[in-house]
Design a protein around this motif. Structure first.
Motif, PDB file in Angstrom:
ATOM      1  N   ASP A  44       0.817  -1.202   0.000  1.00  0.00           N
ATOM      2  CA  ASP A  44       0.000   0.000   0.000  1.00  0.00           C
ATOM      3  C   ASP A  44       0.861   1.266   0.000  1.00  0.00           C
ATOM      4  N   PHE A  45       0.223   2.421   0.128  1.00  0.00           N
ATOM      5  CA  PHE A  45       0.959   3.686   0.069  1.00  0.00           C
ATOM      6  C   PHE A  45       1.856   3.896   1.293  1.00  0.00           C
ATOM      7  N   ASN A  46       1.552   3.269   2.410  1.00  0.00           N
ATOM      8  CA  ASN A  46       2.451   3.335   3.568  1.00  0.00           C
ATOM      9  C   ASN A  46       3.777   2.656   3.234  1.00  0.00           C
TER      10      ASN A  46
ATOM     11  N   ILE B 207       0.785  11.699  -0.844  1.00  0.00           N
ATOM     12  CA  ILE B 207       0.560  10.575   0.078  1.00  0.00           C
ATOM     13  C   ILE B 207       0.213  11.078   1.473  1.00  0.00           C
TER      14      ILE B 207
ATOM     15  N   MET C 123      -3.382  11.923   2.091  1.00  0.00           N
ATOM     16  CA  MET C 123      -4.348  10.827   2.175  1.00  0.00           C
ATOM     17  C   MET C 123      -4.715  10.542   3.635  1.00  0.00           C
TER      18      MET C 123
ATOM     19  N   ARG D  20      -4.498   5.381   2.448  1.00  0.00           N
ATOM     20  CA  ARG D  20      -3.145   4.840   2.248  1.00  0.00           C
ATOM     21  C   ARG D  20      -3.162   3.321   2.294  1.00  0.00           C
TER      22      ARG D  20
END
Length: 444
Positions: free
Chosen positions: A328-330, A376, A379, A384
């Motif tokens: 994911d975005f994390n 990011i 979000m 995220r």
């Protein structure tokens, strides 16, 4: 760093391109151009002449294998001689002792104070040492304050004596205090002058005699060119230092100091500073520097920087998430932070063989990730974790919140989806092999 010299040497080797063999005539023509390139890079004349004479001796009469072209053989010979000129192998840096004492010397403005902080950071983060920095520049108040600011950033203690004008006693007291605090390395930052003078040389010699340092380093601004070599000679005659530190090698420098100083002073280059950040410090490897000068990149240093940021446990967790298509975005943000911690982006890219010349005129900013990070960070935690939630309305909000455009947000999400697909395809294949390779490298 060395960009002009690299270009000139490449042009020199083209003289041999298409030649069937190495002869005295074509070697002489090539080396005449190589000597000019070295002199233009501010290399000492005698060093440049001796260098080309040594290359000529090794090149004449060498049999060229059918698989190797004459210009390629010449590059190999020049590369080996360049490495030898700069010391051949990396010099040892001694940090044994209770405590080990490192004494800095050099002119004002050479970067001693900044290097002291960089060295403290290196010893603390990579060697597990507990360093203490000592403010012995009692003439420039800003130097003491600068050292304290840098030390505070690193979480490293600083020893100073307000009102004292005796750097010898400050250094001696600092060593006793370091023992009391359990510090195992003492880094002594001393005063510099705008030019060499007797008072300065007498003071630094007295400090060395009083504290008997484990290592005495001469810090020099590489942008001063041939003057750096002359200054090093004078300091060495009085101090007999153990090694040289070249700072500002990332600047507009012709590189002559790095190529001349070992032969002229007969002391090794131990460290090079390649930026302003506290982690922009590298051990000096002559063979790797020779590779970079000749445009061959420096893949070993690139791998070493990656290793420093590699966390085996985190890598295993990431691999498991990729296998379940849960990247994911994390995770993406975490990978960006790792790349940023490896150093200057343009410097990193130039370490890849064959890429240095392609990016030399490109403006690769360290802020290249700023727009991506802003999107990011705009979000919500849920977005995220679940990128599929990012519909048109949410994307519009992200653009407004990050100060970017809806097109940039869409582009990032598209690229992120592509990265996830590629990672999923590689998972269990190349990615697993790379993880195992990194694990083996780390254990060495």
């Amino acid at each position: 760093m060395f960009e002009n010299l690299s270009e000139r040497l490449e042009r020199s080797f083209k003289i041999l391109k298409g030649q069937g063999s190495i002869t005295e005539l074509n070697v002489a023509e090539t080396l005449k151009d190589v000597r000019r390139a070295l002199l233009d890079a501010d290399v000492n004349y005698n060093v440049a002449k001796r260098f080309t004479d040594d290359v000529k001796k090794k090149a004449i009469g060498r049999n060229v294998l059918t698989a190797v072209k004459p210009n390629e053989l010449m590059v190999k010979i020049v590369r080996d001689e360049l490495a030898e000129l700069m010391g051949g192998t990396a010099a040892e840096f001694k940090i044994d002792g209770n405590p080990a004492v490192i004494l800095m010397s050099g002119l004002q403005g050479s970067g001693k104070t900044t290097f002291s902080a960089k060295l403290a950071n290196l010893l603390k983060s990579k060697n597990g040492k507990k360093p203490m920095m000592v403010a012995c520049d009692v003439y420039r108040p800003a130097a003491i304050e600068q050292l304290k600011v840098l030390a505070n950033q690193l979480g490293v203690p600083v020893y100073s004596e307000e009102g004292s004008k005796d750097p010898v006693s400050i250094a001696k007291h600092a060593i006793n205090e370091a023992k009391n605090q359990g510090c195992d390395v003492v880094i002594v930052d001393t005063a510099g002058r705008l030019a060499i003078d007797e008072e300065m040389m007498t003071e630094i010699a007295a400090i060395k005699k009083a504290i008997n340092p484990t290592e005495t380093l001469f810090v020099v601004d590489s942008m001063t060119g041939q003057d750096a070599v002359n200054t090093a000679k004078e300091f060495n005659e009085r101090l007999d230092f153990d090694g040289v530190v070249l700072t500002k090698l990332d600047g507009d420098t012709r590189g002559g100091a790095a190529l001349s100083i070992r032969k002229v002073v007969d002391k090794p280059i131990k460290f090079v500073g390649t930026g302003e950040k506290v982690d922009a410090l590298d051990l000096f490897h002559p063979d790797r520097m020779a590779d970079r000068i000749l445009g061959m990149g420096d893949i070993i240093s690139l791998v070493e920087r990656a290793q420093q940021q590699y966390d085996e446990e985190e890598a295993k967790k990431l691999e498991a998430k990729i296998a379940k298509n849960q990247f994911d975005f994390n995770d993406f943000l975490s990978q960006i932070q790792q790349v940023k911690r490896m150093g200057n982006l343009k410097d990193l890219v130039s370490m890849i063989p064959g890429v240095g010349k392609m990016v030399k005129d490109m403006d690769i900013s360290d802020d290249a990730f700023k727009g991506i990070e802003a999107i990011i960070y705009s979000m919500t935690p849920e977005e995220r974790k679940h990128p599929s939630l990012l519909d048109g309305r949410r994307r519009k909000r992200l653009a407004m919140g990050s100060g970017t455009s809806i097109q940039e947000v869409n582009r990032l999400i598209t690229q992120f989806d592509q990265i996830r697909k590629v990672m999923k395809q590689l998972q269990g294949g190349k990615a697993a092999k790379m993880a195992k390779m990194a694990s083996r490298l780390r254990r060495r």
